[in-house]
Design a protein around this motif. Structure first.
Motif, PDB file in Angstrom:
ATOM      1  N   GLU A  83      42.946-136.672 129.038  1.00 50.01           N
ATOM      2  CA  GLU A  83      42.125-135.726 129.816  1.00 50.01           C
ATOM      3  C   GLU A  83      40.774-136.322 130.202  1.00 50.01           C
ATOM      4  OE1 GLU A  83      43.657-134.993 126.971  1.00 50.01           O
ATOM      5  OE2 GLU A  83      45.222-133.622 127.712  1.00 50.01           O
ATOM      6  N   ILE A  86      40.520-137.663 133.888  1.00 47.04           N
ATOM      7  CA  ILE A  86      40.222-136.781 135.023  1.00 47.04           C
ATOM      8  C   ILE A  86      38.778-136.277 134.939  1.00 47.04           C
ATOM      9  CG2 ILE A  86      41.324-134.727 133.961  1.00 47.04           C
ATOM     10  CD1 ILE A  86      41.208-135.564 137.700  1.00 47.04           C
ATOM     11  N   LEU A  87      38.326-136.001 133.714  1.00 47.49           N
ATOM     12  CA  LEU A  87      36.933-135.552 133.562  1.00 47.49           C
ATOM     13  C   LEU A  87      35.973-136.664 133.979  1.00 47.49           C
ATOM     14  CD1 LEU A  87      37.263-133.615 130.163  1.00 47.49           C
ATOM     15  CD2 LEU A  87      37.113-132.630 132.459  1.00 47.49           C
ATOM     16  N   ARG A  90      35.936-137.025 137.792  1.00 45.11           N
ATOM     17  CA  ARG A  90      35.151-135.946 138.413  1.00 45.11           C
ATOM     18  C   ARG A  90      33.659-136.239 138.276  1.00 45.11           C
ATOM     19  NH1 ARG A  90      38.701-130.981 135.707  1.00 45.11           N
ATOM     20  NH2 ARG A  90      40.502-131.194 137.089  1.00 45.11           N
ATOM     21  N   ARG A 100      40.871-124.590 145.022  1.00 45.90           N
ATOM     22  CA  ARG A 100      42.218-124.268 144.543  1.00 45.90           C
ATOM     23  C   ARG A 100      42.754-123.058 145.302  1.00 45.90           C
ATOM     24  NH1 ARG A 100      42.440-125.857 138.084  1.00 45.90           N
ATOM     25  NH2 ARG A 100      41.923-128.029 138.504  1.00 45.90           N
ATOM     26  N   ARG A 128      35.906-123.695 142.356  1.00 46.90           N
ATOM     27  CA  ARG A 128      35.466-123.887 140.979  1.00 46.90           C
ATOM     28  C   ARG A 128      34.431-125.004 140.933  1.00 46.90           C
ATOM     29  NH1 ARG A 128      39.464-126.888 136.570  1.00 46.90           N
ATOM     30  NH2 ARG A 128      37.941-127.026 134.879  1.00 46.90           N
ATOM     31  N   TYR A 135      31.755-127.684 130.046  1.00 48.56           N
ATOM     32  CA  TYR A 135      32.604-128.881 130.042  1.00 48.56           C
ATOM     33  C   TYR A 135      31.784-130.157 129.808  1.00 48.56           C
ATOM     34  CZ  TYR A 135      37.237-127.330 131.572  1.00 48.56           C
ATOM     35  OH  TYR A 135      38.491-126.794 131.646  1.00 48.56           O
ATOM     36  N   ASP A 246      38.586-122.746 135.551  1.00 45.77           N
ATOM     37  CA  ASP A 246      39.780-123.357 134.959  1.00 45.77           C
ATOM     38  C   ASP A 246      40.796-122.264 134.624  1.00 45.77           C
ATOM     39  OD1 ASP A 246      41.412-125.334 133.693  1.00 45.77           O
ATOM     40  OD2 ASP A 246      40.674-124.640 131.750  1.00 45.77           O
TER      41      ASP A 246
HETATM   42  C1  IPM Z   1      42.536-128.579 135.235  1.00 47.89           C
HETATM   43  C2  IPM Z   1      42.914-129.053 133.847  1.00 47.89           C
HETATM   44  C3  IPM Z   1      41.794-129.918 133.304  1.00 47.89           C
HETATM   45  C4  IPM Z   1      40.576-129.037 133.172  1.00 47.89           C
HETATM   46  C5  IPM Z   1      42.110-130.642 131.983  1.00 47.89           C
HETATM   47  C6  IPM Z   1      43.340-131.498 132.103  1.00 47.89           C
HETATM   48  C7  IPM Z   1      40.947-131.454 131.498  1.00 47.89           C
HETATM   49  O1  IPM Z   1      43.211-127.982 133.028  1.00 47.89           O
HETATM   50  O2  IPM Z   1      42.315-129.428 136.115  1.00 47.89           O
HETATM   51  O3  IPM Z   1      42.470-127.365 135.438  1.00 47.89           O
HETATM   52  O4  IPM Z   1      40.388-128.348 132.158  1.00 47.89           O
HETATM   53  O5  IPM Z   1      39.777-129.028 134.114  1.00 47.89           O
END
Ligand code: IPM
Ligand code: MG
Length: 366
Positions: A83, A86-87, A90, A100, A128, A135, A246
């Motif tokens: 994870e 992706i964090l 971003r 979304r 979002r 986070y 989320d």
């Molecule tokens: C999302 C996912 C991610 C988040 C995870 C994978 C870190 O749930 O993209 O919604 O929490 O943002």
């Protein structure tokens, strides 16, 4: 135009492969380069977001991302878990605005767990905030409780925080998006309890003064969660923080029948973006040719529209997806009686065929 392809883990590789095929039949010139990310990168390079992957993502005009994560990495220290890839992307690319959309395709009205009349024609957009909130807020960690009823006991803590510029920029994104739609923004907060979200509400209200043509309503997050299943069509654009976004975006996804249908775009202030399906890596069905590639294919359409300035190609992909659904072609997650059940690859075949104006022999899954 250069596109970084980051398939990741689980079903990520299968769904991204189909999306790349779709890209390949658009008669447009792209350079693509693939790199490892998530658990796959940890296995190969010892880190979920290797330097080379981050460099590629930064240089590219757009990033196509699959999914990351697998339970087998749950025991790893946090910094090495999939994870974090992706964090980290971003944060490092400044992708603060996450779009979304939740659209219920006419042919899938009956795939939703809600009554068809509640979701038929649903078309809402969740925006979002993606690089702030609890986070990323510091400080965080574990310590001995410094006060309270359990002073001295081990505790863990995170920090929820938002600065004025962070709220202002996401509010502008929401109001501008609403102008291209039905001109209504619902700002979701928890101002009745949290200081952070009272501030959020105040700043969104201030920014709204510049958009008198857009209607603004404020809603507490618990109520928003309820309204989303009670009367989802009353929403147009929802804007909220990282954590609430989320949760609400997963809820909204299910209104449409399957999270396997929903694309997403994460943009920075220069319009550069990362495009990924809204769903996760689904390790339980990985490698079985079961996953629905449509969310990733539709993410390519968003990429063409938002980052690559190819709106016609985006329209072509979206209408190809609609025609495939109209023809009754379905992966297992959206299948219903009377339809043709196909796997990941055959769904890709069907979209490719629709794009090139031919039909393909559909390999049915039993
Ligand atoms: C999302 C996912 C991610 C988040 C995870 C994978 C870190 O749930 O993209 O919604 O929490 O943002
Ligand atoms: Mg999520």
């Amino acid at each position: 135009m250069k596109i970084a392809i980051l398939p990741g883990d689980g079903i990520g590789t299968e769904i991204v492969a189909q999306a790349v095929r779709v890209l390949g039949c658009l008669d447009l010139k792209f350079e693509t380069e693939t790199a490892a990310v998530g658990g796959a990168a940890y296995e190969a390079h010892g880190h979920p977001l290797p330097e080379a992957t981050l460099k590629l993502a930064k240089e590219a005009d757009a990033v196509l991302f699959g999914a990351v994560g697998d339970w087998k990495y749950d025991k790893l220290e946090r910094a090495l878990r999939p994870e974090q890839a992706i964090l980290g992307l971003r944060k490092n690319l400044g992708l603060f605005a996450n779009f979304r959309p939740a659209i219920c395709y006419e042919q899938l009205t009956h795939a939703s767990s809600l009554k068809p009349e509640l979701v038929a024609g649903l078309d809402i957009l969740i925006i979002r905030e993606l690089t702030g909130d609890i986070y990323f807020g510091q400080p965080r960690g574990r310590r001995e409780a410094p006060d309270g009823a359990f002073k001295g006991a081990p505790e863990a803590f995170d920090t929820m925080r938002y600065s004025r510029p962070e709220i202002e920029r996401i509010a502008h994104v929401a109001f501008q998006a609403a102008r291209k739609r039905n001109r209504k923004v619902t700002s979701v907060d928890k101002a009745n309890v949290l200081e952070t979200f009272q501030f959020w509400k105040d700043v969104v209200t201030e920014v709204h003064a510049q958009y008198p043509d857009v209607e603004l309503e404020h809603m507490y997050v618990d109520n928003a969660a309820m309204q989303l299943v009670k009367a989802p069509k009353k929403f147009d654009v929802l804007v909220t923080g990282n954590m609430f976004g989320d949760i609400l975006s997963d809820e909204a996804a299910m209104l449409t029948g399957s999270i396997g249908m929903l694309p997403s775009a994460s943009l920075n202030e220069f319009g550069r973006g990362l495009y990924e399906p809204s769903h996760g890596s689904a390790p339980d069905i990985a490698g079985k040719d079961l996953a629905n590639p449509l969310a990733t294919i539709l993410s390519v359409a968003m990429m063409l529209r938002f980052s690559l300035n190819q709106p016609e190609a985006a329209d072509r992909i979206e209408s190809a997806v609609r025609s495939v659904l109209a023809a009754g072609v379905r992966t297992a997650d959206i299948w219903s009686d009377g339809c043709t059940k196909v796997g990941t690859r055959a769904m890709g075949d069907a979209v490719v065929a629709a794009l090139s104006g031919t039909t393909t022999k559909i390999i049915t899954k039993s």
